[in-house]
Design a protein around this motif. Structure first.
Motif, PDB file in Angstrom:
ATOM      1  N   ARG A  84      49.970  80.590   6.883  1.00  0.00           N
ATOM      2  CA  ARG A  84      49.199  79.421   7.298  1.00  0.00           C
ATOM      3  C   ARG A  84      48.270  78.987   6.164  1.00  0.00           C
ATOM      4  O   ARG A  84      47.635  79.843   5.543  1.00  0.00           O
ATOM      5  N   ARG A  93      54.192  65.827  12.021  1.00  0.00           N
ATOM      6  CA  ARG A  93      53.490  65.608  10.761  1.00  0.00           C
ATOM      7  C   ARG A  93      53.569  64.148  10.314  1.00  0.00           C
ATOM      8  O   ARG A  93      53.702  63.851   9.121  1.00  0.00           O
ATOM      9  N   LYS A 117      59.022  75.018   3.154  1.00  0.00           N
ATOM     10  CA  LYS A 117      57.974  75.395   4.100  1.00  0.00           C
ATOM     11  C   LYS A 117      57.660  76.888   4.025  1.00  0.00           C
ATOM     12  O   LYS A 117      56.882  77.408   4.825  1.00  0.00           O
ATOM     13  N   CYS A 167      54.945  79.809  13.007  1.00  0.00           N
ATOM     14  CA  CYS A 167      55.348  78.413  13.177  1.00  0.00           C
ATOM     15  C   CYS A 167      56.862  78.312  13.167  1.00  0.00           C
ATOM     16  O   CYS A 167      57.520  78.875  12.275  1.00  0.00           O
ATOM     17  N   VAL A 225      51.212  76.002   6.736  1.00  0.00           N
ATOM     18  CA  VAL A 225      52.573  75.791   6.257  1.00  0.00           C
ATOM     19  C   VAL A 225      52.543  74.675   5.216  1.00  0.00           C
ATOM     20  O   VAL A 225      51.975  73.616   5.463  1.00  0.00           O
ATOM     21  N   SER A 249      53.097  71.461   2.905  1.00  0.00           N
ATOM     22  CA  SER A 249      53.598  70.127   3.201  1.00  0.00           C
ATOM     23  C   SER A 249      53.625  69.319   1.920  1.00  0.00           C
ATOM     24  O   SER A 249      53.225  69.797   0.852  1.00  0.00           O
ATOM     25  N   VAL A 295      56.909  71.134  12.303  1.00  0.00           N
ATOM     26  CA  VAL A 295      56.221  72.424  12.296  1.00  0.00           C
ATOM     27  C   VAL A 295      55.599  72.632  13.673  1.00  0.00           C
ATOM     28  O   VAL A 295      54.616  71.987  14.025  1.00  0.00           O
ATOM     29  N   ILE A 319      59.911  76.196  12.330  1.00  0.00           N
ATOM     30  CA  ILE A 319      60.222  75.079  11.441  1.00  0.00           C
ATOM     31  C   ILE A 319      61.590  74.514  11.846  1.00  0.00           C
ATOM     32  O   ILE A 319      62.564  75.261  11.947  1.00  0.00           O
TER      33      ILE A 319
END
Length: 305
Positions: free
Chosen positions: A137, A21, A74, A36, A139, A141, A29, A38
């Motif tokens: 979804r 990211r 998250k 996902c 995730v 941010s 992620v 993390i």
């Protein structure tokens, strides 16, 4: 000494995998099927994050909670942790291990492994990697805030500041304020409830103001925080009073590990949270106290140097 931001800018030159990211978030992620993975890693250094006379069990608690707080932001459920431990005094190591067992039991998190090294200096440095699973979804941010969003924080702010000051002065080794500093709570349940509808979310580790500025920067928008709305606990108010200066300090000290998030005006907030501001066009952070503008303080929060 290289600053944190300067070093991260160097790393961004080759941290190109989408999971990173852009090193603009507190966790990686990794797409795994419909979920996902993390991954987050935090360190604590003696005389930076904890004093040499700190209770080793408290150090263990805070190391775990600070990492799980990143998972909470998250909307992830923890899978387990990996410990990086610097060996030293036997009594300290055993007390740390007992504290680690207690905090992992509290959160229902497994110790999966890690590594140990000998301490050839006089200061300890500890690291922990936490793994979690996020099914919502996208995730959340730091990025993604939208103009018109309301800015919220969970819980109350400033208790860790008050706890630190009381402990430092030798007045309060136990109690709610001391616990806020020594044994913060990761808002895992809240993060999982919020993940489906927030536009942006992160945890408050370095202070509401500096973390709100980071969220504004990541979202390429502006955030206005109303200091009159900063939530304070009765214990904090009793210790420090409820004033503009007191709210400014609570908003800029850090170690709260509450969640900072942006959500649409019509969102039905399903956790204990307080609206403290709004997302606006432009960029950066602005402050007000009700209808009155407030000048930004010299330091917005804790800076890693």
């Amino acid at each position: 000494m290289t600053t944190e931001s300067a070093f991260i800018n160097i790393l961004r030159g080759f941290a190109k995998d989408p999971a990173a990211r852009g090193l603009l978030d507190d966790a990686a992620v990794v797409e795994v099927g419909d979920s996902c993975l993390i991954i987050t890693h935090d360190m604590m250094a003696e005389d930076v994050h904890f004093r040499s006379n700190a209770n080793p069990a408290d150090v263990a608690w805070k190391l775990v909670a600070s990492n799980l707080s990143d998972l909470a932001a998250k909307g992830a459920s923890p899978i387990g942790v990996l410990l990086g431990f610097m060996l030293g005094d036997d009594d300290w190591d055993r007390a740390f291990a007992a504290g680690l067992e207690k905090v992992l039991g509290h959160y229902g998190v497994a110790l999966l492994g890690g590594d140990t090294v000998s301490n050839r200096g006089d200061k300890r440095a500890l690291g922990l990697t936490a793994l979690g699973l996020a099914t919502n979804r996208p995730v959340p941010s730091r990025a993604g805030a939208q103009v018109g969003d309301i800015v919220y924080v969970t819980g109350t702010l400033g208790d860790a500041l008050a706890g630190f000051e009381l402990i430092d002065a030798g007045f309060d080794e136990v109690g709610a304020l001391a616990d806020a500093f020594n044994r913060p709570q990761a808002r895992l349940a809240e993060g999982q409830k919020l993940a489906p509808f927030v536009h942006a979310m992160m945890d408050i580790s370095d202070g509401l103001l500096i973390d709100a500025e980071r969220m504004a920067t990541a979202s390429r928008l502006g955030i206005e925080i109303d200091l009159a709305c900063v939530p304070l606990s009765p214990a904090y108010v009793s210790y420090r009073t409820d004033s503009l200066e007191s709210r400014m300090q609570a908003a800029s000290w850090g170690d709260d590990y509450e969640l900072l998030f942006c959500a649409p005006v019509d969102a039905r907030i399903n956790v204990d949270a307080t609206a403290v501001g709004r997302v606006i066009a432009g960029g950066g952070l602005t402050l007000c106290n009700g209808d009155a503008p407030v000048k930004l303080p010299p330091a917005l929060g804790y800076q890693h140097h």
